[in-house]
Design a protein around this motif. Structure first.
Motif, PDB file in Angstrom:
ATOM      1  N   GLN A  18       0.822  -1.214   0.000  1.00 14.59           N
ATOM      2  CA  GLN A  18       0.000   0.000   0.000  1.00 14.59           C
ATOM      3  C   GLN A  18       0.856   1.264   0.000  1.00 14.59           C
ATOM      4  O   GLN A  18       0.364   2.356  -0.232  1.00 14.59           O
ATOM      5  CB  GLN A  18      -0.889   0.033   1.256  1.00 14.59           C
ATOM      6  CG  GLN A  18      -1.974  -1.022   1.274  1.00 14.59           C
ATOM      7  CD  GLN A  18      -3.149  -0.656   0.366  1.00 14.59           C
ATOM      8  OE1 GLN A  18      -3.424   0.507   0.134  1.00 14.59           O
ATOM      9  NE2 GLN A  18      -3.823  -1.658  -0.161  1.00 14.59           N
ATOM     10  N   TRP A  36      -0.231   0.793  -5.548  1.00 17.64           N
ATOM     11  CA  TRP A  36      -0.800   1.962  -6.202  1.00 17.64           C
ATOM     12  C   TRP A  36      -0.172   2.058  -7.604  1.00 17.64           C
ATOM     13  O   TRP A  36       0.964   1.607  -7.808  1.00 17.64           O
ATOM     14  CB  TRP A  36      -0.470   3.231  -5.417  1.00 17.64           C
ATOM     15  CG  TRP A  36      -1.359   3.454  -4.228  1.00 17.64           C
ATOM     16  CD1 TRP A  36      -1.338   2.772  -3.046  1.00 17.64           C
ATOM     17  CD2 TRP A  36      -2.412   4.420  -4.115  1.00 17.64           C
ATOM     18  NE1 TRP A  36      -2.311   3.256  -2.208  1.00 17.64           N
ATOM     19  CE2 TRP A  36      -2.977   4.279  -2.836  1.00 17.64           C
ATOM     20  CE3 TRP A  36      -2.927   5.408  -4.962  1.00 17.64           C
ATOM     21  CZ2 TRP A  36      -4.032   5.075  -2.386  1.00 17.64           C
ATOM     22  CZ3 TRP A  36      -3.972   6.199  -4.511  1.00 17.64           C
ATOM     23  CH2 TRP A  36      -4.517   6.025  -3.243  1.00 17.64           C
ATOM     24  N   PHE A  83      -2.606   8.564  -0.911  1.00 13.34           N
ATOM     25  CA  PHE A  83      -1.319   7.865  -0.992  1.00 13.34           C
ATOM     26  C   PHE A  83      -0.219   8.656  -0.280  1.00 13.34           C
ATOM     27  O   PHE A  83       0.451   8.136   0.620  1.00 13.34           O
ATOM     28  CB  PHE A  83      -0.911   7.603  -2.449  1.00 13.34           C
ATOM     29  CG  PHE A  83       0.418   6.898  -2.528  1.00 13.34           C
ATOM     30  CD1 PHE A  83       0.505   5.543  -2.259  1.00 13.34           C
ATOM     31  CD2 PHE A  83       1.584   7.604  -2.803  1.00 13.34           C
ATOM     32  CE1 PHE A  83       1.737   4.896  -2.272  1.00 13.34           C
ATOM     33  CE2 PHE A  83       2.820   6.965  -2.818  1.00 13.34           C
ATOM     34  CZ  PHE A  83       2.895   5.600  -2.557  1.00 13.34           C
ATOM     35  N   TRP A 130       4.128   2.955  -5.008  1.00 12.93           N
ATOM     36  CA  TRP A 130       3.423   3.471  -6.205  1.00 12.93           C
ATOM     37  C   TRP A 130       4.282   3.116  -7.423  1.00 12.93           C
ATOM     38  O   TRP A 130       5.430   3.542  -7.525  1.00 12.93           O
ATOM     39  CB  TRP A 130       3.236   4.967  -6.022  1.00 12.93           C
ATOM     40  CG  TRP A 130       3.088   5.835  -7.247  1.00 12.93           C
ATOM     41  CD1 TRP A 130       2.797   5.478  -8.526  1.00 12.93           C
ATOM     42  CD2 TRP A 130       3.225   7.265  -7.262  1.00 12.93           C
ATOM     43  NE1 TRP A 130       2.743   6.588  -9.331  1.00 12.93           N
ATOM     44  CE2 TRP A 130       3.000   7.693  -8.588  1.00 12.93           C
ATOM     45  CE3 TRP A 130       3.510   8.226  -6.283  1.00 12.93           C
ATOM     46  CZ2 TRP A 130       3.069   9.043  -8.960  1.00 12.93           C
ATOM     47  CZ3 TRP A 130       3.570   9.561  -6.665  1.00 12.93           C
ATOM     48  CH2 TRP A 130       3.339   9.959  -7.981  1.00 12.93           C
ATOM     49  N   ARG A 133      -6.709   3.354  -5.808  1.00 10.29           N
ATOM     50  CA  ARG A 133      -5.236   3.219  -5.926  1.00 10.29           C
ATOM     51  C   ARG A 133      -4.730   3.712  -7.289  1.00 10.29           C
ATOM     52  O   ARG A 133      -3.764   3.192  -7.824  1.00 10.29           O
ATOM     53  CB  ARG A 133      -4.792   1.765  -5.676  1.00 10.29           C
ATOM     54  CG  ARG A 133      -4.871   1.369  -4.211  1.00 10.29           C
ATOM     55  CD  ARG A 133      -4.365  -0.028  -3.963  1.00 10.29           C
ATOM     56  NE  ARG A 133      -5.303  -1.030  -4.381  1.00 10.29           N
ATOM     57  CZ  ARG A 133      -5.057  -1.981  -5.273  1.00 10.29           C
ATOM     58  NH1 ARG A 133      -3.867  -2.071  -5.832  1.00 10.29           N
ATOM     59  NH2 ARG A 133      -5.982  -2.853  -5.593  1.00 10.29           N
TER      60      ARG A 133
END
Lengths: 283, 94
Positions: free
Chosen positions: A163, A184, A256, A166, A211
């Motif tokens: 999580q 993400w 995020f 990215w 996400r």
């Protein structure tokens, strides 16, 4: 509409870009460390660069009311030099203490060599040990599918919090495995060589908005920070509500990036106010 | 004037980009058809709108076929402009 530009190479852009971004609703940018167009030889050059994006650039953005955050890393092209990479990595934790540094990025792959993969692993490992977010660059054009697979393989062999990672520059052929693995993803809008605003909206409609991040990158090459606004317009033109647009282009970056408490911009909820009242019609 | 390799190199990425946009346009159309939201209105209007949309897409598909001809008898752009100007395919004037 207020929007956040989560991947923006500000030092390559002019003050006029800041001004026009501010006038078009941008309230914050996040600047990952990037390739300078040539391979830097000395660790000290990176350290000065990190000082520039963590100390000086926020002051330039602030003149236009824009919050500036950044990331630090040896980018994939230069990580082909393991000695240089090791030395820069050794000095990176001092930047994690800076008030606007959000994490490690952009690390990732360019040609997916062994040195690049080792560097990616070392960057992610350092980030996890220091509780930092991670921004991962995936290769361009013909190298993208293979390079993205390698990124996922490297990450699969590590103990990471998905999580907080990215994976950027996804396109139609790479988005699904990244989302399915729990990361993400970011769609980077370029005039020619990456995703386009229309294709990004197609992907948002196909995969949903969870996400998902959208950015312009906007560096010293052929690029345009306003492809992000173009994407907002395309999204709205297809009938998505203002709140839905806010969720994608403002609140998702908050979700995020806000995992690092230094990113303190709150999410936005649009309310309609009845005539003659100050109270929302519905919340 | 550019040499053949220079032409191929100079406009490759731009052409790649434009082809991806056309492919995305066709995918977008198919996705909308799959969702079943042709347009508002009664049954006859919906059927008419669907037929008009399908006709437009057919013009694009024919244009792509002309574009991909390896040895056309005349300039591809000329043939395409004639196709887009033909009464049955002409777009309305803004």
């Amino acid at each position: 509409m207020q929007i956040i530009q989560p991947h923006y190479h500000a030092i390559a852009r002019t003050a006029q870009d800041y001004e026009r971004m501010a006038m078009s609703g941008v309230v914050a940018v996040a600047e990952p460390a990037f390739w300078a167009g040539f391979d830097r030889k000395y660790p000290e050059t990176f350290i000065d660069y990190f000082r520039q994006i963590s100390e000086f650039e926020p002051t330039r953005a602030a003149q236009y009311g824009i919050r500036h955050f950044c990331w630090v890393a040896v980018n994939p092209k230069e990580s082909e030099d393991p000695i240089l990479t090791r030395e820069v990595l050794r000095q990176m934790p001092e930047f994690f203490e800076k008030p606007t540094v959000l994490g490690v990025g952009e690390t990732g792959l360019h040609k997916s060599t062994k040195n690049e993969c080792d560097s990616l692993e070392a960057h992610v490992d350092l980030a996890m040990k220091h509780g930092q977010l991670v921004l991962i660059h995936t290769p361009h054009l013909a190298d993208k599918a293979h390079g993205t697979r390698r990124v996922l393989e490297v990450l699969a062999g590590m103990n990471v919090d998905r999580q907080r990672i990215w994976i950027d520059h996804v396109e139609e052929q790479t988005i699904r495995p990244c989302l399915d693995a729990g990361y993400w993803v970011g769609m980077t809008l370029y005039p020619i060589t990456k995703c386009s605003p229309k294709r990004a909206v197609d992907l948002l409609e196909l995969y949903g908005t969870e996400r998902m991040l959208v950015n312009s990158s906007a560096d010293w090459g052929p690029s345009d920070p306003f492809t992000l606004q173009e994407c907002v317009l395309e999204y709205r033109r297809r009938g998505h509500s203002l709140q839905e647009a806010v969720e994608v282009f403002h609140n998702n970056p908050c979700r995020f990036l806000g995992q690092n408490p230094k990113f303190d911009i709150p999410q936005i909820r649009i309310d309609t106010v009845a005539p003659g009242s100050t109270k929302p019609v519905c919340s | 004037m550019l040499t053949p390799p220079q032409v191929a190199e100079a406009y490759f990425l731009e052409s790649r980009h434009m082809l991806l946009e056309i492919a995305a346009y066709l995918d977008r159309y198919d996705a909308a058809v799959a969702r079943g939201n042709h347009s508002n209105g009664n049954g006859n209007a919906k059927a008419s709108n669907a037929a008009t949309a399908e006709k437009k897409l057919d013009v694009i598909r024919r244009a792509l076929a002309i574009t991909s001809e390896a040895q056309p008898t005349k300039q591809r752009t000329l043939t395409l402009l004639e196709l887009f100007a033909a009464p049955e395919t002409k777009a309305p004037n803004p």
